[in-house]
Design an enzyme around this catalytic site. Structure first.
Site, PDB file in Angstrom:
ATOM      1  CG  LEU A  14     -15.890 -32.934 -27.070  1.00 57.07           C
ATOM      2  CD1 LEU A  14     -15.974 -33.507 -25.683  1.00 57.07           C
ATOM      3  CD2 LEU A  14     -14.749 -33.577 -27.854  1.00 57.07           C
ATOM      4  CG  ASP A  78     -18.041 -20.804 -27.470  1.00 57.27           C
ATOM      5  OD1 ASP A  78     -17.367 -19.763 -27.233  1.00 57.27           O
ATOM      6  OD2 ASP A  78     -18.700 -21.392 -26.581  1.00 57.27           O
TER       7      ASP A  78
END
EC number: 2.7.1.33
Lengths: 214, 214
Positions: A14, A78
């Site tokens: 993360l 992303d």
């Protein structure tokens, strides 16, 4: 934008952003954030996403608000966020996988996926124990290798560099991700920017705020 | 040379050659050969080699007799055998791994190793379930991909083809191995010959016989 925490949930880590600072955390060991600061996130890994949501109440998934013009089906969130951050150029996110995306006039015109450096290494090992020779990041890329370690390193690095070179030509290259800095060194027309995805997320938040004000 | 069986033991299969015929066998299911015919073999996989030796008495390892001039350390015996078979050119063995070796005037001047097509596919799957999209062998290699399956296929095939193109230039390319025929189609200066390793082994046997006669 210092009043929110940004989080990009990948397939290994993360990645967090808060008031100019970026850091990464292990999905199995997420530190508790201050409860009054909202976390805006995107995720390509549902199980790591669950871990964040389980430990933090105030999480907002930005995915519905991040969109870019493209005819590519199944573009990862992303990759979308990174593309949103630039007007023109090639974006290369070199992590577990290496994604290559081409942007022209704020439009995504296509992209492809290579394995990441460490994934390549694992792969050679799995083919044969004799190919578990490790990596020589300084291998000579301009003369034929003379041992197994160099033969593998040459195969990995040169094929990745060829692909990037061919795709970018004279275009500007934006590298991001864990191995981005390493690859950026090989190109003159390149910069390394590991806030690229966060910049795209910030733009999306600004767009939401502007809509709310109107 | 019809009085011997030749066997090339790889990391996936055992490849056999007998009087002009070639075939492959699963290492866990090797058929019994006629006991009076000697088996000359080379091997890169010790456990599969043991399986052949356990079931057949008359096996001769040709490895000590297959040598070619090279400064490469740790060149696999299968790569040596293939190189022995030609005077000049680039040998590409496209199997579990793709080995690329350059030969000039019967001398090996270097080489490198790429993952094989099916190894690449496994790799993408292991990075993320969203990358287990299968392979499109007919993907357009000249325009940016527009979906995950094409993005992966483009990454695999184009990077391999670039490397081969760059290494071979105008040299003759000898393809062998399971995916050799597929790759050979992309090059004008290429032939597919899946007896290449056996030709090298035959040469080594002829050299032994000549020495014995002198």
């Amino acid at each position: 934008m210092s009043h929110v925490i940004l989080c990009d949930i990948g397939n290994s880590f993360l990645h967090f952003y808060y008031s100019g600072r970026i850091w990464r955390e292990n999905p199995h060991d997420i530190t508790l954030k201050k409860p009054h600061i909202p976390i805006y996130y995107i995720s390509v890994n549902p199980s790591f996403e669950k871990k964040l949501l389980d430990s933090h109440k105030k999480c907002i998934n930005l995915a519905p608000y991040i969109d870019i013009p493209t005819s590519y089906k199944g573009l990862g969130i992303d990759r979308k966020a990174a593309c949103k951050a630039i007007e023109q150029g090639v974006i290369i996110d070199a992590g577990s996988a290496i994604t290559v995306d081409i942007v022209e006039n704020y439009k995504h015109i296509g992209g492809y996926i290579l394995p990441g450096i460490s994934a390549y290494q694992e792969l050679y090992k799995s083919i044969s124990p004799s190919l578990s020779a490790g990596l020589n990041l300084g291998v000579n890329l301009y003369s034929p290798p003379q041992n197994t370690k160099d033969a593998i390193s040459f195969g990995i690095l040169k094929s990745i560099l060829f692909m990037i070179k061919h795709t970018s030509q004279t275009k500007k290259i934006y590298f991001t991700g864990g191995d981005g800095k390493f690859f950026a060194k090989f190109f003159e027309n390149a910069i390394f920017d590991n806030t690229l995805i966060f910049k795209g997320m910030q733009l999306a938040i600004r767009e939401i705020e502007q809509k709310l004000q109107n």
